[in-house]
Design a protein around this motif. Structure first.
Motif, PDB file in Angstrom:
ATOM      1  N   UNK A 139       0.831  -1.344  -0.055  1.00 52.28           N
ATOM      2  CA  UNK A 139       0.160   0.002  -0.046  1.00 52.28           C
ATOM      3  C   UNK A 139       0.811   1.401  -0.155  1.00 52.28           C
ATOM      4  N   UNK A 140       1.919   1.309   0.544  1.00 52.90           N
ATOM      5  CA  UNK A 140       2.890   2.340   0.936  1.00 52.90           C
ATOM      6  C   UNK A 140       3.718   2.754  -0.058  1.00 52.90           C
ATOM      7  N   UNK A 141       4.282   1.660  -0.799  1.00 57.62           N
ATOM      8  CA  UNK A 141       5.140   1.834  -1.580  1.00 57.62           C
ATOM      9  C   UNK A 141       4.769   2.385  -3.125  1.00 57.62           C
ATOM     10  N   UNK A 142       5.635   3.263  -3.817  1.00 56.30           N
ATOM     11  CA  UNK A 142       5.101   3.647  -4.839  1.00 56.30           C
ATOM     12  C   UNK A 142       5.006   2.802  -6.112  1.00 56.30           C
ATOM     13  N   UNK A 143       3.789   2.518  -6.690  1.00 59.21           N
ATOM     14  CA  UNK A 143       3.648   1.643  -7.746  1.00 59.21           C
ATOM     15  C   UNK A 143       5.005   1.215  -8.575  1.00 59.21           C
ATOM     16  N   UNK A 144       5.403   2.121  -9.229  1.00 61.79           N
ATOM     17  CA  UNK A 144       6.615   1.614 -10.147  1.00 61.79           C
ATOM     18  C   UNK A 144       7.935   1.422  -9.518  1.00 61.79           C
ATOM     19  N   UNK A 145       7.878   1.313  -7.947  1.00 59.50           N
ATOM     20  CA  UNK A 145       9.093   0.615  -7.276  1.00 59.50           C
ATOM     21  C   UNK A 145       8.736  -0.520  -6.506  1.00 59.50           C
ATOM     22  N   UNK A 146       7.465  -1.138  -6.411  1.00 61.01           N
ATOM     23  CA  UNK A 146       6.982  -1.877  -5.818  1.00 61.01           C
ATOM     24  C   UNK A 146       7.831  -3.254  -5.659  1.00 61.01           C
ATOM     25  N   UNK A 147       8.102  -3.588  -6.750  1.00 52.61           N
ATOM     26  CA  UNK A 147       9.123  -4.845  -6.972  1.00 52.61           C
ATOM     27  C   UNK A 147      10.362  -4.807  -6.185  1.00 52.61           C
ATOM     28  N   UNK A 148      10.834  -3.553  -6.398  1.00 55.33           N
ATOM     29  CA  UNK A 148      12.177  -3.311  -5.646  1.00 55.33           C
ATOM     30  C   UNK A 148      12.045  -3.131  -4.358  1.00 55.33           C
ATOM     31  N   UNK A 149      10.874  -2.733  -3.711  1.00 59.02           N
ATOM     32  CA  UNK A 149      10.623  -2.536  -2.393  1.00 59.02           C
ATOM     33  C   UNK A 149      10.360  -3.828  -1.914  1.00 59.02           C
ATOM     34  N   UNK A 150       9.688  -5.010  -2.524  1.00 60.34           N
ATOM     35  CA  UNK A 150       9.559  -6.107  -1.976  1.00 60.34           C
ATOM     36  C   UNK A 150      10.894  -7.085  -2.133  1.00 60.34           C
ATOM     37  N   UNK A 151      11.431  -6.739  -2.999  1.00 59.65           N
ATOM     38  CA  UNK A 151      12.772  -7.285  -3.152  1.00 59.65           C
ATOM     39  C   UNK A 151      14.153  -7.085  -1.949  1.00 59.65           C
ATOM     40  N   UNK A 152      13.874  -5.553  -1.689  1.00 58.38           N
ATOM     41  CA  UNK A 152      14.659  -5.075  -0.669  1.00 58.38           C
ATOM     42  C   UNK A 152      14.377  -5.808   0.657  1.00 58.38           C
ATOM     43  N   UNK A 153      13.009  -5.637   0.743  1.00 59.77           N
ATOM     44  CA  UNK A 153      12.454  -6.001   2.114  1.00 59.77           C
ATOM     45  C   UNK A 153      13.193  -7.599   2.258  1.00 59.77           C
ATOM     46  N   UNK A 154      12.797  -8.629   1.423  1.00 58.32           N
ATOM     47  CA  UNK A 154      12.997  -9.916   1.467  1.00 58.32           C
ATOM     48  C   UNK A 154      14.678  -9.922   1.727  1.00 58.32           C
ATOM     49  N   UNK A 155      15.402  -9.246   0.978  1.00 52.40           N
ATOM     50  CA  UNK A 155      16.808  -9.300   1.150  1.00 52.40           C
ATOM     51  C   UNK A 155      17.407  -9.072   2.689  1.00 52.40           C
ATOM     52  N   UNK A 156      16.901  -7.790   3.316  1.00 53.80           N
ATOM     53  CA  UNK A 156      16.951  -7.469   4.711  1.00 53.80           C
ATOM     54  C   UNK A 156      16.630  -8.755   5.861  1.00 53.80           C
ATOM     55  N   UNK A 157      15.342  -9.152   5.347  1.00 53.45           N
ATOM     56  CA  UNK A 157      14.643 -10.103   6.335  1.00 53.45           C
ATOM     57  C   UNK A 157      15.343 -11.371   6.526  1.00 53.45           C
ATOM     58  N   UNK A 158      15.676 -11.954   4.967  1.00 48.78           N
ATOM     59  CA  UNK A 158      16.201 -12.958   5.059  1.00 48.78           C
ATOM     60  C   UNK A 158      17.677 -13.209   5.381  1.00 48.78           C
ATOM     61  N   UNK A 159      18.491 -11.779   4.912  1.00 47.64           N
ATOM     62  CA  UNK A 159      19.477 -11.712   5.619  1.00 47.64           C
ATOM     63  C   UNK A 159      19.661 -11.958   7.003  1.00 47.64           C
ATOM     64  N   UNK A 160      18.680 -11.119   7.661  1.00 45.48           N
ATOM     65  CA  UNK A 160      18.576 -11.218   9.115  1.00 45.48           C
ATOM     66  C   UNK A 160      18.515 -12.671   9.668  1.00 45.48           C
ATOM     67  N   UNK A 161      17.460 -13.400   9.119  1.00 48.74           N
ATOM     68  CA  UNK A 161      17.313 -14.714   9.351  1.00 48.74           C
ATOM     69  C   UNK A 161      18.528 -15.648   9.183  1.00 48.74           C
ATOM     70  N   UNK A 162      19.366 -15.560   8.216  1.00 49.62           N
ATOM     71  CA  UNK A 162      20.678 -16.162   8.050  1.00 49.62           C
ATOM     72  C   UNK A 162      21.603 -15.962   9.115  1.00 49.62           C
ATOM     73  N   UNK A 163      21.767 -14.499   9.379  1.00 47.58           N
ATOM     74  CA  UNK A 163      22.769 -14.088  10.416  1.00 47.58           C
ATOM     75  C   UNK A 163      22.387 -14.698  11.912  1.00 47.58           C
TER      76      UNK A 163
END
Length: 406
Positions: free
Chosen positions: A329-353
């Motif tokens: 809802x809050x991400x600009x539509x033209x950047x939604x894919x990058x926002x979702x991918x960045x989120x996954x990178x940070x969260x999965x990265x945190x899980x890995x650590x």
């Protein structure tokens, strides 16, 4: 919830349910191929596990750029076909006597990349397939797919491996991608903002949105801290139950099943809970409930352990649904894919650590005290969100329309 699974979203939902179920089988079957068929060593098993996660960390930000530039429908189709070929190659090689551990490494990496692209594309497409007022329910339905697959898939995988042998159990996952390919082909892709030129694209755009928004910033920090802390408990739970509490394998299975069943039940109440207390407080209450599992395990009391798993499963759904909805809802539509991918990178990265630290910390202070760290860490993540404007957010915001400067 069933009424929202309609129209074009129904096609996406069915495809993702089938492929998620197949992937849950592979999560168990692929390591069993390495252990049983190839007699893999502990080092090789560790490498196989790491290679399955690596694409999310190495290609996560790039995946968002690609998804925002490409047709989402074509991404879903080609990633399904690619995984069909890759997973289908394992039983073929096994039948011909050509299977080697290096092939499993390649399959783990390449399917990881394709899954990263597919998951990012499906979450990016979802808001365009349902009205804004149905977005919360649609995310509940999407999370139900994951929870059902995670709960039932491992049991089905064990049975399939026993009946078919490990390599040929992967045929089930490969076949699931035939169904999801067909459903993706039938989807009428929603209109999207024009893709930006290559010169305007920045790899950090998704991160800038996440950390530049007053609601998304505390949400991603909270989720990242909680994910890292929660991941510390995962690798130790089975070890603790068996070695220190001397529980039977049957009880271990019951514990994991209890968590999964509670998570499935949580998806059915998450929307109503969000409507009742608001998105922000639903997220906070979900993180709080999930944090209790570490304390419950620490007590060593059987009914308390099972109750902790119920809370953890419910909590995962109660924070997962508003979390997904707010990103979309809050991400600009033209950047939604990058926002979702960045989120996954940070969260999965945190899980890995977190998962990596768990063994080191448990060796130093013991398994039982280490189980309290996930609770403390998740409560720290909860505090970050509770002290932000997120706490008072009640309804799904209008999707961001302005172009974010990146």
């Amino acid at each position: 919830m069933a009424w929202v699974v309609r129209g074009e979203f129904r096609k996406l939902w069915i495809g993702q349910l089938v492929s998620a179920s197949g992937s849950a089988v592979t999560t168990v079957a692929l390591p069993l191929v390495a252990v049983v068929t190839l007699q893999a060593s502990a080092v090789q098993m560790g490498a196989l596990s790491a290679l399955s996660i690596a694409p999310h960390l190495v290609f996560g930000l790039l995946a968002g750029v690609w998804v925002d530039r490409w047709s989402l429908r074509r991404v879903l189709i080609w990633t399904d076909l690619g995984r069909l070929v890759l997973l289908g190659s394992v039983p073929v090689a096994a039948a011909l006597g050509w299977l080697r551990i290096e092939q499993l490494y390649a399959v783990a990496v390449l399917t990881g990349v394709l899954t990263l692209l597919s998951d990012t594309a499906s979450q990016t497409m979802l808001p365009g397939l349902v009205p804004c007022e149905d977005l919360l329910r649609a995310n509940s339905a999407a999370l139900l797919n994951y929870n059902l697959a995670s709960t039932l898939g491992p049991s089905a995988a064990g049975l399939l491996v026993q009946v078919l042998t490990a390599p040929f159990a992967l045929v089930v996952d490969a076949a699931s991608y035939v169904v999801s390919t067909v459903t993706a082909y039938l989807i009428r892709e929603p209109a999207r903002p024009p893709a930006r030129s290559r010169a305007e694209v920045r790899l950090s755009a998704g991160l800038r949105v996440l950390f530049g928004h007053e609601m998304l910033r505390p949400l991603v920090v909270s989720a990242g801290v909680a994910a890292m802390a929660g991941a510390m408990g995962g690798p130790l739970t089975v070890l603790y139950l068996v070695r220190e509490l001397h529980k039977s394998p049957g009880f271990v299975g019951l514990t994991l099943t209890t968590f999964g069943a509670a998570a499935v039940a949580g998806t059915f109440v998450a929307t109503a809970w969000c409507d009742r207390v608001g998105l922000g407080r639903s997220y906070l209450s979900g993180v709080f409930l999930a944090s209790l599992s570490g304390v419950a395990l620490f007590t060593g009391i059987t009914p308390v352990i099972l109750l902790g798993q119920v809370f953890a499963g419910l909590g995962m759904s109660l924070f997962g649904v508003p979390q997904r909805t707010l990103r979309q809802s809050l991400a600009p539509p033209h950047l939604l894919g990058q926002v979702i991918a960045s989120w996954r990178t940070l969260v999965i990265g945190g899980q890995t650590v977190g998962a990596g630290l768990s063994g080191v910390v448990a060796t130093g202070i013991g398994i039982r005290p280490t189980l309290l760290i996930p609770t403390a860490g998740m409560l720290a993540g909860l505090l970050v969100a509770a002290l932000s404007p997120l706490r008072g957010l009640r309804e799904v915001p209008e999707r961001a329309r302005s172009v974010t400067r990146d």
